[in-house]
Design an enzyme around this catalytic site. Sequence first.
Site, PDB file in Angstrom:
ATOM      1  CB  SER B  30      -0.888   0.039   1.177  1.00  0.00           C
ATOM      2  OG  SER B  30      -1.751   1.248   1.382  1.00  0.00           O
ATOM      3  CG  LEU B  82      -1.763   8.440   6.361  1.00  0.00           C
ATOM      4  CD1 LEU B  82      -2.542   8.242   7.702  1.00  0.00           C
ATOM      5  CD2 LEU B  82      -1.728   6.961   5.898  1.00  0.00           C
ATOM      6  CG  ASN B 108      -3.772   0.225   3.496  1.00  0.00           C
ATOM      7  OD1 ASN B 108      -3.914   1.211   4.152  1.00  0.00           O
ATOM      8  ND2 ASN B 108      -2.890  -0.583   4.093  1.00  0.00           N
ATOM      9  CB  CYS B 139      -3.987   5.976  11.778  1.00  0.00           C
ATOM     10  SG  CYS B 139      -3.757   5.091  10.377  1.00  0.00           S
ATOM     11  CB  THR B 202       7.360   3.234   7.475  1.00  0.00           C
ATOM     12  OG1 THR B 202       6.255   3.964   8.083  1.00  0.00           O
ATOM     13  CG2 THR B 202       7.240   3.192   5.971  1.00  0.00           C
ATOM     14  N   GLY B 226      12.400   0.416   2.478  1.00  0.00           N
ATOM     15  CA  GLY B 226      13.425   0.165   1.746  1.00  0.00           C
ATOM     16  C   GLY B 226      14.381  -0.606   2.374  1.00  0.00           C
TER      17      GLY B 226
HETATM   18  C1  LIG Z   1       5.612   6.701   0.041  1.00  0.00           C
HETATM   19  C2  LIG Z   1       5.113   5.435   0.910  1.00  0.00           C
HETATM   20  C3  LIG Z   1       3.724   5.336   1.167  1.00  0.00           C
HETATM   21  C4  LIG Z   1       3.104   4.573   1.777  1.00  0.00           C
HETATM   22  N1  LIG Z   1       1.862   4.446   2.151  1.00  0.00           N
HETATM   23  C5  LIG Z   1       1.241   3.759   3.083  1.00  0.00           C
HETATM   24  C6  LIG Z   1      -0.311   3.596   3.098  1.00  0.00           C
HETATM   25  O1  LIG Z   1      -1.296   4.548   2.588  1.00  0.00           O
HETATM   26  N2  LIG Z   1      -0.689   2.446   3.935  1.00  0.00           N
HETATM   27  C7  LIG Z   1       0.020   1.647   4.673  1.00  0.00           C
HETATM   28  O2  LIG Z   1      -0.401   0.674   5.344  1.00  0.00           O
HETATM   29  N3  LIG Z   1       1.058   1.349   4.373  1.00  0.00           N
HETATM   30  C8  LIG Z   1       1.790   2.463   3.757  1.00  0.00           C
HETATM   31  N4  LIG Z   1       3.244   2.531   3.134  1.00  0.00           N
HETATM   32  C9  LIG Z   1       3.967   1.346   3.891  1.00  0.00           C
HETATM   33  C10 LIG Z   1       4.456   0.376   2.799  1.00  0.00           C
HETATM   34  O3  LIG Z   1       2.950  -0.136   2.382  1.00  0.00           O
HETATM   35  C11 LIG Z   1       5.034  -0.851   3.518  1.00  0.00           C
HETATM   36  O4  LIG Z   1       4.677  -1.198   4.524  1.00  0.00           O
HETATM   37  C12 LIG Z   1       6.670  -0.080   3.826  1.00  0.00           C
HETATM   38  O5  LIG Z   1       7.177   0.900   3.091  1.00  0.00           O
HETATM   39  C13 LIG Z   1       7.584  -1.067   4.202  1.00  0.00           C
HETATM   40  O6  LIG Z   1       7.948  -2.020   3.019  1.00  0.00           O
HETATM   41  P1  LIG Z   1       9.078  -1.452   1.813  1.00  0.00           P
HETATM   42  O7  LIG Z   1      10.395  -1.393   2.672  1.00  0.00           O
HETATM   43  O8  LIG Z   1       9.194  -2.527   0.797  1.00  0.00           O
HETATM   44  O9  LIG Z   1       8.688  -0.150   1.323  1.00  0.00           O
HETATM   45  C14 LIG Z   1       3.783   3.475   2.471  1.00  0.00           C
HETATM   46  C15 LIG Z   1       5.111   3.552   2.100  1.00  0.00           C
HETATM   47  C16 LIG Z   1       5.822   4.540   1.402  1.00  0.00           C
HETATM   48  C17 LIG Z   1       7.302   4.396   1.111  1.00  0.00           C
END
Ligand SMILES: Cc1cc2nc3c(=O)[nH]c(=O)nc-3n(C[C@H](O)[C@H](O)[C@H](O)COP(=O)(O)O)c2cc1C
Lengths: 262, 313
Positions: B30, B82, B108, B139, B202, B226
């Site tokens: 997401s 968000l 989501n 949140c 994150t 990342g």
């Molecule tokens: C720019 C950005 C926007 C994100 N928006 C959401 C979100 O709206 N809802 C959510 O549950 N997670 C959100 N995430 C978290 C990601 O879905 C994921 O859980 C997190 O980035 C860890 O995975 P990764 O290291 O592969 O990015 C967001 C991450 C990024 C980088």
Amino acid sequence: MSQHQEKARIIRFEQLSEDNFRLTLQSPQIAAQAFPGQFVMILTGKGNDPLLRRPFSLHQASTNGSIQVYFKNVGRGTDILAHAKEGEILDVFGPLGRGYRLVDEKPACLLGGGLGIAPLLFLAKALAKRNRDATSDLILLGGRSKPEVEPLVDDFKQFGMKIICATDDGTYGEEGFVTESLDSERVAPGTHVYACGPEAMLETVHDICLQRGFGCQVSVESVMACGMGACLGCNIPASDGTYAHVCIDGPVFDSGALVWKS
Amino acid sequence: MEILKAHDPYPDLRVNIGSLQLQNPVMTASGTFGYAREFENLVNLHRLGGVIVKGISLLPRAGNPPPRIVETSSGMLNAIGLQNVGVTRFIKEKIPYLRGLNVPVVVNILGDTIEEYQEITKQLSDVEGIAALEVNISCPNVKKGGVAFGTVPHMAAAVTEAVKSVSSLPVMVKLSPNVSDIVEMALSVERAGADSLSLINTLIGMAIDVKTKKPKLANVIGGLSGPAIKPVALRMVYQVAQRVSIPVIGIGGIDNMEDALEFLIAGASAIQVGTANFINPRISEDIVDGIGEYVKDQQLGSVRELIGTLEVD
Ligand SMILES: Cc1cc2nc3c(=O)[nH]c(=O)nc-3n(C[C@H](O)[C@H](O)[C@H](O)COP(=O)(O)O)c2cc1C
Ligand SMILES: Cc1cc2nc3c(=O)[nH]c(=O)nc-3n(C[C@H](O)[C@H](O)[C@H](O)COP(=O)(O)OP(=O)(O)OC[C@H]3O[C@@H](n4cnc5c(N)ncnc54)[C@H](O)[C@@H]3O)c2cc1C
Ligand code: FES
């Protein structure tokens, strides 16, 4: 409009001044779709550092399948590109964003400051194809000093448009800001301005155009992660109270659509 | 060679997340894949295991002022705030396209209050084309002084129960890593009726510009994602998968096939690719191919035989 991800071979590497470089890439799919003012995302690193791609305006896209980017070495990503070699392969995707809208019926003034000159070459090429006399068209190129301007001037000569250059320190062309020419009788009434450069310069351009009744499009920058509308990280305030996203709503905007600081 | 390849039996990559069946274990996370359409020119969307769309709230949200993102060592911080179109426009403008995809679409959802989570769930429940809900509990709970739902086990459980009580869709609860005991959180949400768990969201972090002495994000703090977070995510998935009996979906720093395999071996039934989509939009497809090769090379009957096979001496 469709985007492509390509493994693009560097067919020409040029160092135009101490910090400024130009890459010519074999990238036929992107070249075939590109419009002036659009940009590409280039993967600079091989590993995870630097992690994100870097955005660059299309300096040229030609029918022979090549694209060019013109850039300044300012940090880690651009430093890697500044040390690239001819024959190397770069992972590139694009073309991205909304480019300049060509206003065919009006005299054109292309105005670039520093690295903002980058997208104007491709734009000049497209504008030169208009079915109108180019004698009231104008190209204004500015920079801090000679190395930021001089190496590119020859490329702009082919279009039959008048060129005026200015540098802050007077080492090339007129001394002063290139925006001073915009505020003079040199620019024909009813001109449409296409600008790119540092934010402070664009703000001045916007103010002058507002006063003189010129239409004005500007290409702006922001940080970017994805370049394609997915991360929502590239927002800037818009004059209607919402946020615009530079990568999909821009990078080129009507200057009146944005919020200027002062 | 091409002909020989075509006769190779295609490896069985199907996995089940409770009642949700995926053609392969690779989904997109997401907020990193927009509403999928953004990627249609660069990715064969039909080959993905599933698509999880940008978090949706009851009302549209403008999000935070810029700058919202900053690159860090092997990662990035984001404070998007968000931003989203709100549930009504989502259903009207985004669902028709998503419905046409041949892959499960997971929506989501997020909210400021338990009632808000419940209301969005109600509005989404009868919409055709939604395979499951993923509940973002990272949140702030505005009624409880802004403490994140996902950091207090009973609040996380309350959101889960509220969502489950008004929908028959499978509910995947997305855990925040910003807690001292991820297992306690997982167990609490499992008891509250979650059908599966996805982790991690994150990690909260920050970055400072030493020249101006200002934070690099307008919001001061943001979420780290990342490759930098992968070891933390893997550890949490491993610990949680040991203790819960519902399926676990691994997220965090996955940017190649080996990363994905690590999560499956640690106990995840599926994975989500996030930040890596920005760097290589085709990465999820590449990971699907890579897992397929691995399953063949290891002569496994299916990818399911790999899940939770970590050997600790
Ligand atoms: C720019 C950005 C926007 C994100 N928006 C959401 C979100 O709206 N809802 C959510 O549950 N997670 C959100 N995430 C978290 C990601 O879905 C994921 O859980 C997190 O980035 C860890 O995975 P990764 O290291 O592969 O990015 C967001 C991450 C990024 C980088
Ligand atoms: C749509 C778009 C088109 C662009 N076109 C060009 C172009 O044609 N030629 C060109 O040289 N540059 C262009 N840029 C800017 C270019 O993307 C940045 O210079 C580049 O990302 C810097 O990467 P780096 O790793 O070298 O620098 P980093 O190590 O990331 O940063 C070094 C320094 O550069 C500054 N910086 C980083 N990104 C930007 C940015 N986007 N804008 C301004 N300053 C930045 C940082 O604040 C820092 O001080 C464009 C940017 C955008 C958004
Ligand atoms: S850079 Fe990701 S939305 Fe614009």
